[in-house]
Design a protein around this motif. Structure first.
Motif, PDB file in Angstrom:
ATOM      1  N   UNK A  77      39.433  30.316  44.498  1.00  0.00           N
ATOM      2  CA  UNK A  77      40.751  30.803  44.104  1.00  0.00           C
ATOM      3  C   UNK A  77      40.720  32.317  43.901  1.00  0.00           C
ATOM      4  N   UNK A  78      39.636  32.795  43.309  1.00  0.00           N
ATOM      5  CA  UNK A  78      39.522  34.226  43.051  1.00  0.00           C
ATOM      6  C   UNK A  78      39.366  35.024  44.343  1.00  0.00           C
ATOM      7  N   UNK A  79      38.673  34.469  45.321  1.00  0.00           N
ATOM      8  CA  UNK A  79      38.542  35.155  46.617  1.00  0.00           C
ATOM      9  C   UNK A  79      39.916  35.356  47.260  1.00  0.00           C
ATOM     10  N   UNK A  80      40.739  34.316  47.210  1.00  0.00           N
ATOM     11  CA  UNK A  80      42.093  34.426  47.763  1.00  0.00           C
ATOM     12  C   UNK A  80      42.923  35.426  46.960  1.00  0.00           C
ATOM     13  N   UNK A  81      42.774  35.411  45.645  1.00  0.00           N
ATOM     14  CA  UNK A  81      43.509  36.348  44.793  1.00  0.00           C
ATOM     15  C   UNK A  81      43.088  37.788  45.090  1.00  0.00           C
ATOM     16  N   UNK A  82      41.802  38.006  45.365  1.00  0.00           N
ATOM     17  CA  UNK A  82      41.330  39.353  45.707  1.00  0.00           C
ATOM     18  C   UNK A  82      42.035  39.843  46.978  1.00  0.00           C
ATOM     19  N   UNK A  83      42.143  38.966  47.966  1.00  0.00           N
ATOM     20  CA  UNK A  83      42.810  39.335  49.217  1.00  0.00           C
ATOM     21  C   UNK A  83      44.250  39.766  48.944  1.00  0.00           C
ATOM     22  N   UNK A  84      44.955  38.997  48.123  1.00  0.00           N
ATOM     23  CA  UNK A  84      46.347  39.312  47.784  1.00  0.00           C
ATOM     24  C   UNK A  84      46.418  40.649  47.042  1.00  0.00           C
ATOM     25  N   UNK A  85      45.527  40.852  46.084  1.00  0.00           N
ATOM     26  CA  UNK A  85      45.532  42.085  45.293  1.00  0.00           C
ATOM     27  C   UNK A  85      45.214  43.301  46.168  1.00  0.00           C
ATOM     28  N   UNK A  86      44.295  43.131  47.114  1.00  0.00           N
ATOM     29  CA  UNK A  86      43.976  44.228  48.026  1.00  0.00           C
ATOM     30  C   UNK A  86      45.167  44.563  48.916  1.00  0.00           C
ATOM     31  N   UNK A  87      45.884  43.541  49.386  1.00  0.00           N
ATOM     32  CA  UNK A  87      47.090  43.769  50.190  1.00  0.00           C
ATOM     33  C   UNK A  87      48.123  44.598  49.435  1.00  0.00           C
ATOM     34  N   UNK A  88      48.212  44.394  48.121  1.00  0.00           N
ATOM     35  CA  UNK A  88      49.181  45.123  47.296  1.00  0.00           C
ATOM     36  C   UNK A  88      48.672  46.498  46.886  1.00  0.00           C
TER      37      UNK A  88
END
Length: 148
Positions: free
Chosen positions: A71-82
């Motif tokens: 879950x955290x790996x996916x959240x990192x991707x989202x946070x990096x996109x932002x």
């Protein structure tokens, strides 16, 4: 001028929680703040009964440490996109509300971001829900993101 330095956000891997992560990451970009993404898991095995969101046995479905890391790996991707400038991931063993509050305290965060999932549900009103309990217990500003 007012500014946030450290922002904590929780994720359980759901689409709604990733909306909260996106919102928190955007705020981190605007304020040039550190973003700490937390995913709570339950380290014990066995079935759990529904209880209050602050109980150590309230997380359903049971999330393993490995799943929390995913879950955290996916959240990192989202946070990096932002465009969040600094991202730290924490998987923590315990109930979501307890772990979010602990992460705020331990990291001296000045903002906590959570999705509003469960706030308007009947079960959430009867048994409690993570967003409401987190806002009630927090000593820092809380942003409830409309995610549903």
């Amino acid at each position: 001028m007012f500014s946030y330095r450290t922002i904590v956000v929780g994720t359980d891997g759901s689409d709604t929680s990733l909306k909260a992560v996106r919102h928190a990451a955007s705020l981190a970009r605007v304020y040039d703040a550190a973003l700490i993404v937390v995913s709570a898991y339950h380290g014990d095995s066995g079935s759990l009964l529904i209880s209050s969101p602050t109980s150590d046995t309230s997380t359903l479905p049971v999330v393993s440490e490995g799943r929390a890391a995913e879950y955290l790996d996916e959240a990192r991707r989202v946070a990096e996109e932002e465009g969040a400038p600094t991202i730290e991931l924490q998987h923590r063993d315990g109930a979501p509300v307890n772990e979010l509050i602990a992460a705020v305290e331990e990291n001296e965060a000045d903002l906590l971001v959570v999705g509003n999932k469960g706030v308007n549900s009947l079960a959430g009103r009867l048994f409690g829900n993570i967003p409401t309990e987190t806002a009630r217990r927090s000593d820092v500003d809380v942003v409830l993101v409309h995610t549903e």
